[in-house]
Design an enzyme around this catalytic site. Structure first.
Site, PDB file in Angstrom:
ATOM      1  N   LYS A  50       0.896 -12.268   4.033  1.00 26.83           N
ATOM      2  CA  LYS A  50       1.577 -12.172   2.735  1.00 26.83           C
ATOM      3  C   LYS A  50       2.407 -13.425   2.477  1.00 26.83           C
ATOM      4  O   LYS A  50       2.410 -13.970   1.369  1.00 26.83           O
ATOM      5  CB  LYS A  50       2.463 -10.918   2.702  1.00 26.83           C
ATOM      6  CG  LYS A  50       1.659  -9.620   2.677  1.00 26.83           C
ATOM      7  CD  LYS A  50       2.530  -8.377   2.926  1.00 26.83           C
ATOM      8  CE  LYS A  50       1.680  -7.115   2.945  1.00 26.83           C
ATOM      9  NZ  LYS A  50       2.446  -5.890   3.249  1.00 26.83           N
ATOM     10  N   GLN A  94       8.261  -4.290   5.272  1.00 22.85           N
ATOM     11  CA  GLN A  94       6.984  -3.867   5.851  1.00 22.85           C
ATOM     12  C   GLN A  94       7.146  -2.523   6.566  1.00 22.85           C
ATOM     13  O   GLN A  94       8.081  -2.315   7.333  1.00 22.85           O
ATOM     14  CB  GLN A  94       6.484  -4.944   6.823  1.00 22.85           C
ATOM     15  CG  GLN A  94       5.097  -4.691   7.388  1.00 22.85           C
ATOM     16  CD  GLN A  94       3.992  -4.748   6.334  1.00 22.85           C
ATOM     17  OE1 GLN A  94       4.110  -5.449   5.331  1.00 22.85           O
ATOM     18  NE2 GLN A  94       2.933  -3.989   6.549  1.00 22.85           N
ATOM     19  N   ASP A 117       6.589  -3.491  -3.955  1.00 26.15           N
ATOM     20  CA  ASP A 117       5.690  -2.495  -3.370  1.00 26.15           C
ATOM     21  C   ASP A 117       5.480  -1.302  -4.311  1.00 26.15           C
ATOM     22  O   ASP A 117       4.565  -0.512  -4.112  1.00 26.15           O
ATOM     23  CB  ASP A 117       6.286  -1.951  -2.057  1.00 26.15           C
ATOM     24  CG  ASP A 117       5.693  -2.599  -0.823  1.00 26.15           C
ATOM     25  OD1 ASP A 117       4.506  -2.969  -0.869  1.00 26.15           O
ATOM     26  OD2 ASP A 117       6.421  -2.706   0.182  1.00 26.15           O
TER      27      ASP A 117
END
Ligand code: GUN
Length: 281
Positions: A50, A94, A117
């Protein structure tokens, strides 16, 4: 029938190039903070991917690595600082988090406008309401992938196997917003093969290696495999028995090279979306 193999890498590359062009034209540099707590090896790989993809798109990426023993209070303090940081447009923590840290508390601490997200209850609520704002990257990527290969969700029977907050639930909501007739199946579903066989669009997001067999697939169906499972012999497989299902499906995603690259590309797009939105207020 032999299925068309859906080239997620190529579709994602086009999206990444599009985001990079828009970033270059934006007149400012969007900022993305990726927070990794602990040393889960798979998470470490995802986070590196990412970070690199963001930099390649012209986004200023910052990866914050915290030790596995980090307290929830310290993680929340890190998030609060990122919420206040004007250089940061997107925050991604994460998952999974180490034991002892409640993921809900962490997600709820993120400024919804920076929640790239799409996991914050405010953004979940907007999506549930049919007014999507920041949408979870994997289901968003799947919708873009379907569009890219000319699969129309409107009127189609879609079956989503798996009801996770990250994939299954938001996937079902996006498909419903796109006018599909949606079934969410899961581990308690009676006669799961029969449910799957009804699908024009079948999405497998269970984390169970090669669960979906060829006789679960309607001939000609589009099969999207969200799984990434490492077997004891080292092989990487999805939630779909690929070779057998590819002989029945009309189109199918490979693992790797299917959904995964779309997730990363959509994170970049969400970061740009968040940055533009924040600057337009
Ligand atoms: N872990 C697995 N998938 C995801 C994701 O899409 N976002 C975050 N933050 N963690 C994940």
């Amino acid at each position: 029938m032999t299925a068309r193999i859906i080239d997620g890498k190529a579709i994602a590359a086009a999206l990444r190039a599009d985001v990079a062009a828009k970033v270059a034209a934006a007149g400012f540099t969007p900022g993305l903070a990726v927070v990794l707590v602990g040393e889960d090896p798979a998470s470490a790989v995802y986070v590196r991917t990412k970070d690199r993809a963001a930099r390649e798109a012209g986004i200023a990426a910052r990866t914050i690595r915290l030790p596995a023993g980090t307290s929830q209070a310290d993680l929340l303090a890190t998030i609060r600082a990122l919420n206040e940081d004007p250089a940061i447009d997107g925050i991604l923590v994460q998952l999974p988090l180490p034991p002892g840290i409640a993921p809900e508390a962490v997600i709820e601490a993120i400024d919804p406008d920076k929640d790239v997200d799409g996991f914050h209850p405010v953004n979940v609520g907007h999506l549930a309401d049919g007014r999507p704002t920041l949408v979870p990257c994997t289901p968003l990527g799947i919708m873009k992938m379907l569009r890219a290969i000319g699969v129309t969700a409107s009127g189609a029977r879609a079956v989503v196997v798996g009801r996770s907050a990250i994939v299954g639930r938001p996937m079902a909501r996006l498909l419903l917003s796109a006018d599909a007739t949606v079934t969410v199946a899961h581990s308690r579903t009676r006669d799961l093969p029969a449910e799957c066989r009804r699908a024009d669009i079948l999405i497998a997001a269970t984390g169970r290696p090669e669960l979906v067999r060829a006789d679960w697939v309607q001939p000609g169906a589009t099969v999207i495999d969200v799984g990434i499972n490492r077997l004891a012999d080292g092989r990487l497989v999805g939630d779909v028995a690929f070779d057998a299902c590819a002989a029945v499906a009309g189109a199918i995603t490979p693992v790797p090279g299917g959904v995964g690259p779309m997730t990363v590309a959509c994170l970049l797009e969400n970061t740009l979306t968040a940055a533009l939105h924040r600057r337009s207020r």
